[in-house]
Design a protein around this motif. Structure first.
Motif, mmCIF file in Angstrom:
data_model
loop_
_atom_site.group_PDB
_atom_site.id
_atom_site.type_symbol
_atom_site.label_atom_id
_atom_site.label_comp_id
_atom_site.label_asym_id
_atom_site.label_seq_id
_atom_site.Cartn_x
_atom_site.Cartn_y
_atom_site.Cartn_z
ATOM 1 N N ASP A 28 5.138 7.191 3.124
ATOM 2 C CA ASP A 28 4.046 6.774 2.254
ATOM 3 C C ASP A 28 4.347 7.446 0.917
ATOM 4 O O ASP A 28 5.096 8.411 0.863
ATOM 5 C CB ASP A 28 2.729 7.293 2.852
ATOM 6 N N CYS A 29 3.791 6.933 -0.179
ATOM 7 C CA CYS A 29 4.119 7.504 -1.493
ATOM 8 C C CYS A 29 2.960 8.269 -2.132
ATOM 9 O O CYS A 29 2.993 9.504 -2.187
ATOM 10 C CB CYS A 29 4.634 6.399 -2.421
ATOM 11 N N ASP A 30 1.900 7.540 -2.578
ATOM 12 C CA ASP A 30 0.763 8.220 -3.205
ATOM 13 C C ASP A 30 0.135 9.212 -2.224
ATOM 14 O O ASP A 30 -0.213 8.842 -1.116
ATOM 15 C CB ASP A 30 -0.314 7.208 -3.633
ATOM 16 N N THR A 61 4.730 1.684 0.303
ATOM 17 C CA THR A 61 3.532 2.022 -0.462
ATOM 18 C C THR A 61 2.543 0.864 -0.531
ATOM 19 O O THR A 61 2.945 -0.300 -0.658
ATOM 20 C CB THR A 61 3.873 2.455 -1.903
ATOM 21 N N ASN A 62 1.276 1.215 -0.470
ATOM 22 C CA ASN A 62 0.220 0.207 -0.639
ATOM 23 C C ASN A 62 -0.073 -0.047 -2.107
ATOM 24 O O ASN A 62 -0.811 -0.959 -2.453
ATOM 25 C CB ASN A 62 -1.065 0.679 0.040
ATOM 26 N N ASN A 63 0.505 0.766 -2.976
ATOM 27 C CA ASN A 63 0.182 0.674 -4.391
ATOM 28 C C ASN A 63 0.816 -0.580 -5.004
ATOM 29 O O ASN A 63 2.020 -0.660 -5.190
ATOM 30 C CB ASN A 63 0.662 1.927 -5.126
ATOM 31 N N ASN A 197 -3.993 -4.655 -0.420
ATOM 32 C CA ASN A 197 -4.401 -3.535 0.440
ATOM 33 C C ASN A 197 -5.871 -3.265 0.210
ATOM 34 O O ASN A 197 -6.440 -3.752 -0.770
ATOM 35 C CB ASN A 197 -3.552 -2.292 0.144
ATOM 36 N N THR A 201 -9.761 4.566 -1.831
ATOM 37 C CA THR A 201 -9.498 5.453 -2.961
ATOM 38 C C THR A 201 -7.999 5.556 -3.265
ATOM 39 O O THR A 201 -7.181 5.230 -2.429
ATOM 40 C CB THR A 201 -10.009 6.883 -2.639
ATOM 41 N N GLY A 211 -9.921 2.935 -5.379
ATOM 42 C CA GLY A 211 -8.739 2.327 -4.779
ATOM 43 C C GLY A 211 -8.829 0.818 -4.817
ATOM 44 O O GLY A 211 -9.840 0.245 -5.245
ATOM 45 N N ALA A 212 -7.791 0.169 -4.328
ATOM 46 C CA ALA A 212 -7.733 -1.296 -4.346
ATOM 47 C C ALA A 212 -8.914 -1.900 -3.598
ATOM 48 O O ALA A 212 -9.462 -2.918 -4.002
ATOM 49 C CB ALA A 212 -6.425 -1.765 -3.724
ATOM 50 N N LYS A 235 -0.575 -1.646 4.499
ATOM 51 C CA LYS A 235 -0.826 -0.749 5.632
ATOM 52 C C LYS A 235 -2.328 -0.512 5.771
ATOM 53 O O LYS A 235 -3.009 -0.479 4.758
ATOM 54 C CB LYS A 235 -0.168 0.618 5.376
#
Ligand SMILES: O=C(O)[C@H](O)[C@H](O)COP(=O)(O)O
Ligand SMILES: [Mg+2]
Length: 280
Positions: A28-30, A61-63, A197, A201, A211-212, A235
């Motif tokens: 995961d990234c963020d 990543t979900n970003n 996603n 947050t 968050g998204a 995810k």
């Protein structure tokens, strides 16, 4: 197998046993590798340790604000070498889902985006037309004329070829975009409501921010609440999510993974494509 590096404290045998057990490491990234542009201590060393052990590293990543190419630039700028093929973002999984699974009819191929340029780039990579997103024409206050035109379904405001509304993290979310998304989903377009996603947050600068998921929340409320959620393509959702199945091949007489098969884990578990790691 060489010993565990000095900087790794704690149970070195345990670390070695752990590393020896796995071939592929998904990150995961963020909030895991970084918070905004702040890379957490040990991140660069850990990734280079894995690479030195010929482990496969995948950034998941979900970003959706960045495309895979954007993330490669970010990783490079943070001193983390990576290839685009090792990066899976929710904007990419959404683009793959729309182009290879949802496959809207030709007269409804356009996507109305509530999100950033990462989504636009990945839709472009799949040849999917889109509007909204980072277009300045939508980053403005709604006007009395807009209300009239939207209510009248004037083609200047409501494009009849929009068949999908895709919501991701949008640092420029506004009333006009929410109104248009609502009318695309509920009006004659009957657009499919998707989300890259639904994280509530975003961890950044050591704190939490919208968050998204908080971008699609107003639409879910307008649509009538529970049961009207978008299909999420990030995810941890499984429905409609792309899964990666290692694809073996023979290289230099040795059987080795050289990419992935893409499987739709949704309705039929369909093979939807493949991604090569070594351009074969
Ligand atoms: O709101 C969001 O989009 C998420 O907080 C963010 O994208 C999470 O990214 P990840 O932790 O999956 O890298
Ligand atoms: Mg995270």
């Amino acid at each position: 197998m060489s010993s565990v590096p000095q900087y790794l404290t704690g149970d070195k045998q345990g670390i070695k046993a752990f590393l020896d057990k796995f071939d592929v490491f998904l990150f995961d990234c963020d909030g895991v590798l970084w918070s905004g542009d702040h890379v957490f201590p040990g991140t660069v060393e850990t990734l280079s340790l894995l690479r030195s052990r010929h482990k496969q590293v995948v950034f998941v990543t979900n970003n959706s604000t960045k495309s895979r190419a954007d993330y490669k630039k970010k990783l490079d700028s943070l001193g983390i070498p990576a290839s685009v093929e090792e990066i899976f973002g929710s904007s990419y999984s959404a683009a793959i889902y729309i182009s290879r699974i949802l496959q809207p009819p030709p007269h409804k191929r356009k996507v109305f985006i509530l999100g950033e340029s990462g989504i636009e780039a990945e839709l472009d990579s799949e040849g999917i037309p889109h509007l909204g997103g980072s277009d300045p024409a939508f980053r403005r206050d709604i006007t009395p004329a807009d209300y009239q035109a939207i209510a009248a379904r004037d083609a200047s405001m409501i494009d009849p070829e929009v068949g999908t509304v895709l919501v991701g993290l949008d640092h420029h979310v506004n009333y006009l975009k929410l109104a248009l998304a609502y009318h695309y989903i509920t009006g004659p377009n009957q657009a499919t409501f998707l989300a890259t996603n639904i994280d509530s947050t975003l961890p950044s600068a050591g704190a939490l921010f919208p968050g998204a998921g908080s971008m699609s929340a107003p639409l879910i409320m307008m649509l009538g609440g529970p049961g009207r959620e978008p299909l999420s393509l990030g995810k941890p959702s499984l429905r409609g999510q792309i899964s990666l199945r290692p694809q073996k091949g023979v290289h230099g007489g040795r059987s080795r993974e050289h990419g992935y098969h893409l499987w739709d884990r949704g309705r039929v578990g369909r093979h939807v494509g493949r991604l090569d790691r070594c351009g074969q």
